[in-house]
Design a protein around this motif. Structure first.
Motif, PDB file in Angstrom:
ATOM      1  N   GLU A  90       0.813  -1.216   0.000  1.00  0.00           N
ATOM      2  CA  GLU A  90       0.000   0.000   0.000  1.00  0.00           C
ATOM      3  C   GLU A  90       0.845   1.265   0.000  1.00  0.00           C
ATOM      4  O   GLU A  90       0.493   2.255  -0.658  1.00  0.00           O
ATOM      5  N   VAL A  91       1.964   1.270   0.728  1.00  0.00           N
ATOM      6  CA  VAL A  91       2.761   2.498   0.777  1.00  0.00           C
ATOM      7  C   VAL A  91       3.350   2.828  -0.588  1.00  0.00           C
ATOM      8  O   VAL A  91       3.570   4.008  -0.897  1.00  0.00           O
ATOM      9  N   ARG A  92       3.597   1.811  -1.408  1.00  0.00           N
ATOM     10  CA  ARG A  92       4.077   2.084  -2.760  1.00  0.00           C
ATOM     11  C   ARG A  92       3.005   2.822  -3.552  1.00  0.00           C
ATOM     12  O   ARG A  92       3.293   3.760  -4.303  1.00  0.00           O
ATOM     13  N   ILE A 261      -5.704   1.436  14.360  1.00  0.00           N
ATOM     14  CA  ILE A 261      -5.958   1.995  13.039  1.00  0.00           C
ATOM     15  C   ILE A 261      -5.215   3.312  12.849  1.00  0.00           C
ATOM     16  O   ILE A 261      -4.715   3.607  11.757  1.00  0.00           O
ATOM     17  N   LEU A 262      -5.116   4.122  13.906  1.00  0.00           N
ATOM     18  CA  LEU A 262      -4.350   5.365  13.791  1.00  0.00           C
ATOM     19  C   LEU A 262      -2.880   5.063  13.521  1.00  0.00           C
ATOM     20  O   LEU A 262      -2.235   5.748  12.721  1.00  0.00           O
ATOM     21  N   ALA A 263      -2.327   4.056  14.183  1.00  0.00           N
ATOM     22  CA  ALA A 263      -0.919   3.705  13.959  1.00  0.00           C
ATOM     23  C   ALA A 263      -0.703   3.251  12.517  1.00  0.00           C
ATOM     24  O   ALA A 263       0.265   3.660  11.862  1.00  0.00           O
ATOM     25  N   ARG A 264      -1.594   2.428  12.018  1.00  0.00           N
ATOM     26  CA  ARG A 264      -1.482   1.983  10.632  1.00  0.00           C
ATOM     27  C   ARG A 264      -1.582   3.167   9.677  1.00  0.00           C
ATOM     28  O   ARG A 264      -0.818   3.278   8.702  1.00  0.00           O
ATOM     29  N   GLY A 265      -2.536   4.060   9.949  1.00  0.00           N
ATOM     30  CA  GLY A 265      -2.722   5.226   9.093  1.00  0.00           C
ATOM     31  C   GLY A 265      -1.530   6.143   9.060  1.00  0.00           C
ATOM     32  O   GLY A 265      -1.306   6.854   8.063  1.00  0.00           O
ATOM     33  N   ARG A 266      -0.748   6.150  10.124  1.00  0.00           N
ATOM     34  CA  ARG A 266       0.428   7.021  10.166  1.00  0.00           C
ATOM     35  C   ARG A 266       1.460   6.611   9.127  1.00  0.00           C
ATOM     36  O   ARG A 266       2.124   7.460   8.523  1.00  0.00           O
ATOM     37  N   ILE A 267       1.599   5.315   8.908  1.00  0.00           N
ATOM     38  CA  ILE A 267       2.527   4.859   7.875  1.00  0.00           C
ATOM     39  C   ILE A 267       2.016   5.267   6.498  1.00  0.00           C
ATOM     40  O   ILE A 267       2.795   5.705   5.637  1.00  0.00           O
ATOM     41  N   HIS A 268       0.727   5.129   6.279  1.00  0.00           N
ATOM     42  CA  HIS A 268       0.143   5.533   4.997  1.00  0.00           C
ATOM     43  C   HIS A 268       0.367   7.021   4.740  1.00  0.00           C
ATOM     44  O   HIS A 268       0.780   7.417   3.635  1.00  0.00           O
ATOM     45  N   ILE A 269       0.093   7.856   5.734  1.00  0.00           N
ATOM     46  CA  ILE A 269       0.283   9.293   5.560  1.00  0.00           C
ATOM     47  C   ILE A 269       1.747   9.628   5.314  1.00  0.00           C
ATOM     48  O   ILE A 269       2.080  10.525   4.521  1.00  0.00           O
ATOM     49  N   ALA A 270       2.643   8.907   5.961  1.00  0.00           N
ATOM     50  CA  ALA A 270       4.071   9.121   5.717  1.00  0.00           C
ATOM     51  C   ALA A 270       4.412   8.862   4.263  1.00  0.00           C
ATOM     52  O   ALA A 270       5.195   9.604   3.640  1.00  0.00           O
ATOM     53  N   ALA A 271       3.826   7.819   3.685  1.00  0.00           N
ATOM     54  CA  ALA A 271       4.081   7.507   2.274  1.00  0.00           C
ATOM     55  C   ALA A 271       3.502   8.574   1.358  1.00  0.00           C
ATOM     56  O   ALA A 271       4.112   8.943   0.343  1.00  0.00           O
TER      57      ALA A 271
END
Length: 409
Positions: A90-92, A261-271
């Motif tokens: 997903e981050v890609r 879910i917030l922790a997971r979303g943080r990686i997405h926002i970083a990407a």
């Protein structure tokens, strides 16, 4: 408007590096998804970025195209009609989506992220059957209703109340800055059903249809940037929902769901931040190559070259840290500190890169209609939502100290 090819997304260490055992999407499929999305961004969205900003909405044909590409469900398991990307994959995709107007990703971000993942990870089988296919197709827009006055990055301060009444729950409160609220079909609402105590914070999560009696949405907020991404206040006035609306069928699931879910979303926002920073860098390199000062290309100035070098290095560092954080999430080796590290570094990095991009452009960078001016405004929000930079520092520092204390016991 520059239409530079989207920065490094598919090349480099291959997509196959992200195909782990048990993944729903293999390396070849991931490469196809990334290439198709990149083509959509480059040829369909980038040429219409100003239209999105001026109209403060995503045009209907682009919304439909995103549906057709499966972007409303890229992180929803294939069982429920989604593409089934894991977080490392997903981050890609998020880097590609981050390359253009952030409003586009925001349109379907909650379906895949902080709203949809609550159902994927914590919903009952019946809740999944009822909602997930509609969320993955884009038929339903799901909105994550957590934030309120006094409770943003830290959900423990929630004041929205949930009171049990026979086989129903009655919800009363107000949620602020809720993404996609004006267009939402379903609200994932966090509410306090008892006072916090030693057994937990007393927060539950409910599925509330937008057309439920007592739900009202205020006019869309007027924001500094991110035109086309709509947020608004949501009022809950004694909204009645059935017991089946309680996520997971367990009132105590709520706080754990929020934190996960917030922790997971943080990686997405970083990407996403990495993708936006890549765009700012590409725009700056192009500007430095073609703009002149006294008949000489601006890019021949060593001071400008140094700024571009710093930007490029920061983008590479951000890309590396977010992919590593995603790898650790999928491997389940760190789902707390690494996400905060990625979010903190990448969003702060984007702020620095966006500021430098304006500087490289000179006076033109301050003008509306210039890409880096929009990026400068849009980027500021990323350091606030999904947990502010200050909250990330507390999570990282506090977490490391606790780890050390446990080792020394």
């Amino acid at each position: 408007m520059t239409t530079t090819k989207v920065g490094p997304t598919i090349d480099g260490p291959g997509a196959g590096d992200l195909a782990v055992a048990g993944a729903e999407v293999d390396a070849e499929e991931l490469g196809q998804i990334l290439a198709t999305t990149e083509e959509f961004i480059r040829t369909k969205v980038i040429p219409r970025e100003q239209e999105i900003a001026d109209g403060n909405e995503i045009p209907a044909d682009l919304r439909q195209a995103a549906r057709d590409l499966g972007l409303f469900g890229f992180a929803i398991p294939q069982q429920w009609g989604g593409l089934g990307l894991d977080l490392a994959q997903e981050v890609r995709l998020a880097e590609v989506l981050g390359y253009t107007s952030l409003a586009l990703r925001s349109m379907f971000g909650t379906n895949n992220g902080i709203a949809g993942q609550v159902l994927v990870q914590f919903g009952t089988d019946e809740q999944k059957r009822t909602w997930l296919e509609k969320i993955a197709s884009g038929e339903v827009v799901a909105s994550f209703a957590l934030t309120e006055d006094g409770a943003g990055s830290n959900p423990a301060g929630l004041r929205t109340k949930a009171v049990a009444d026979g086989d129903e729950w009655v919800l009363t409160g107000e949620k602020r800055y809720i993404t996609n609220a004006p267009t939402a079909d379903l609200f994932v609402v966090f509410a306090r059903y008892r006072d916090a105590d030693s057994d937990g914070p007393g927060i539950a999560v409910f599925l509330v249809p937008a057309d439920a009696e007592g739900v009202s949405v205020a006019p869309a907020d007027k924001k500094m940037g991110q035109e086309g991404s709509l947020t608004a206040t949501v009022h809950l006035d004694e909204v009645r929902v059935s017991a089946e609306a309680l996520v997971g069928g367990d009132a105590d699931v709520g706080y754990r769901a929020a934190m996960t879910i917030l922790a997971r979303g943080r990686i997405h926002i970083a990407a996403v931040a990495v993708g936006q920073a890549q765009r700012a860098l590409d725009e700056s390199v192009t500007s430095a190559a073609v703009s002149t000062q006294g008949g000489t290309p601006v890019g021949s100035n060593q001071a400008v070259q140094a700024m571009i070098a710093d930007m490029a290095t920061q983008v590479m560092a951000g890309r590396t840290i977010v992919r590593e954080a995603a790898r650790q999430w999928v491997a389940e080796t760190d789902r707390r500190i690494a996400p905060s590290m990625a979010k903190l570094f990448c969003t702060e990095m984007l702020g620095t890169v966006a500021d430098t991009a304006v500087q490289v452009h000179g006076g033109a960078g301050y003008m509306r209609g210039v890409v880096v001016e929009r990026i400068f405004r849009d980027a500021r929000l990323l350091r606030l939502y999904e947990g502010t930079s200050e909250i990330q520092r507390l999570i990282i520092g506090g977490g490391l100290v606790k780890q050390a204390a446990r080792r020394l016991q």
